[in-house]
Write a protein that holds these residues in place. Structure first.
Motif, short mmCIF file in Angstrom:
data_model
loop_
_atom_site.label_atom_id
_atom_site.label_comp_id
_atom_site.label_asym_id
_atom_site.label_seq_id
_atom_site.Cartn_x
_atom_site.Cartn_y
_atom_site.Cartn_z
N THR A 70 0.82 -1.22 0.00
CA THR A 70 0.00 0.00 0.00
C THR A 70 0.85 1.26 0.00
O THR A 70 0.40 2.31 -0.42
N THR A 71 2.10 1.15 0.45
CA THR A 71 2.94 2.33 0.62
C THR A 71 3.57 2.79 -0.69
O THR A 71 3.76 4.00 -0.91
N PHE A 72 3.90 1.87 -1.57
CA PHE A 72 4.54 2.17 -2.85
C PHE A 72 3.68 1.62 -3.99
O PHE A 72 2.85 0.74 -3.78
N PRO A 73 3.89 2.11 -5.21
CA PRO A 73 3.23 1.48 -6.35
C PRO A 73 3.67 0.02 -6.48
O PRO A 73 4.86 -0.29 -6.35
N VAL A 74 2.73 -0.86 -6.71
CA VAL A 74 3.04 -2.28 -6.80
C VAL A 74 4.09 -2.55 -7.88
O VAL A 74 4.98 -3.39 -7.70
N GLU A 75 4.00 -1.81 -8.99
CA GLU A 75 4.96 -2.04 -10.08
C GLU A 75 6.39 -1.70 -9.65
O GLU A 75 7.36 -2.28 -10.16
N ASP A 76 6.55 -0.74 -8.72
CA ASP A 76 7.90 -0.42 -8.23
C ASP A 76 8.49 -1.58 -7.44
O ASP A 76 9.69 -1.88 -7.54
N ILE A 77 7.64 -2.23 -6.64
CA ILE A 77 8.11 -3.38 -5.87
C ILE A 77 8.39 -4.55 -6.80
O ILE A 77 9.42 -5.24 -6.67
N ARG A 78 7.51 -4.76 -7.77
CA ARG A 78 7.72 -5.87 -8.71
C ARG A 78 9.03 -5.70 -9.47
O ARG A 78 9.72 -6.70 -9.77
#
Length: 214
Positions: A70-78
């Motif tokens: 929830t804290t970062f865009p999911v695509e950034d984590i991926r």
């Protein structure tokens, strides 16, 4: 070497089994299994240790997903996860992904973040879907930095080496960097560094326990 030979130690035998498993998992052999036998020899002072291995077949990566962000865009984590569809599954790359994601959250003070790779293998197709489940927790800032164990070295000498201070995010990377800096001073035999809870919401203390050289 994978194995530590010498006096028979059941704990070391179990560690060798884990080393074997990890080596095979780095090559995608998720069905790998090992059983160990300790075999007596004619010499009562010696035994043979036999590792029986079932390799199975390597698995390819299917889907790679991220849940709980929830804290970062999911695509950034991926984008921080080096596993890709079609490549041979690699346990080491999975661990690298976990640490990368943790470090990103640490910088924002999420010191309690947990990242758990969940494997969903398909035994017929020898593919494995991997879901990284993230339990973010909440962000913390540093309330105080506490120093203990120093009888000779002044507090201010220690504090000027710290990479983390009151008001900063509780960043485990900065805590580890502070510990390394203190050890590099060559004043201490050992340094322990860890955050502890406080009675203030969203704040933790960071503690440095030092053991000075004689």
């Amino acid at each position: 070497w994978l194995f530590d030979w010498g006096l028979l130690n059941q704990g070391e035998v179990e560690k060798d089994e884990v080393r074997l498993r990890n080596r095979y998992w780095e090559k995608g052999y998720l069905d790998f299994a090992v059983t160990t036998q300790v075999i007596k020899t004619d010499d009562p002072e010696y035994v043979d240790v036999l590792f029986k291995i079932e390799e199975g077949e390597p698995y390819k990566v299917g889907e790679v997903k991220v849940e709980g962000v929830t804290t970062f865009p999911v695509e950034d984590i991926r984008a921080m996860i080096p596993l890709e569809t079609g490549q041979t599954y690699n346990y080491k790359l999975s661990n690298i992904a976990v640490q990368r994601v943790k470090n990103k959250y640490f910088r924002k003070g999420y010191c309690d973040i947990r990242v758990t790779p969940k494997l969903d293998p398909d035994y017929d197709t020898h593919t494995v879907n991997v879901t990284f489940i993230i339990d973010e927790g909440i962000p913390y800032v540093v309330r105080d930095t506490n120093i203990s164990g120093n009888k000779i070295t002044k507090d201010y000498v220690i504090r000027r080496e710290l990479a983390i201070h009151p008001g900063d995010p509780v960043d485990n990377v900065r805590i580890d960097a502070s510990k390394s800096r203190l050890m590099a001073m060559n004043y201490f035999k050992n340094v322990e560094a860890f955050p502890t809870a406080t009675d203030e919401q969203g704040k933790k203390d960071v503690n440095f326990e030092v053991e000075e050289k004689g």
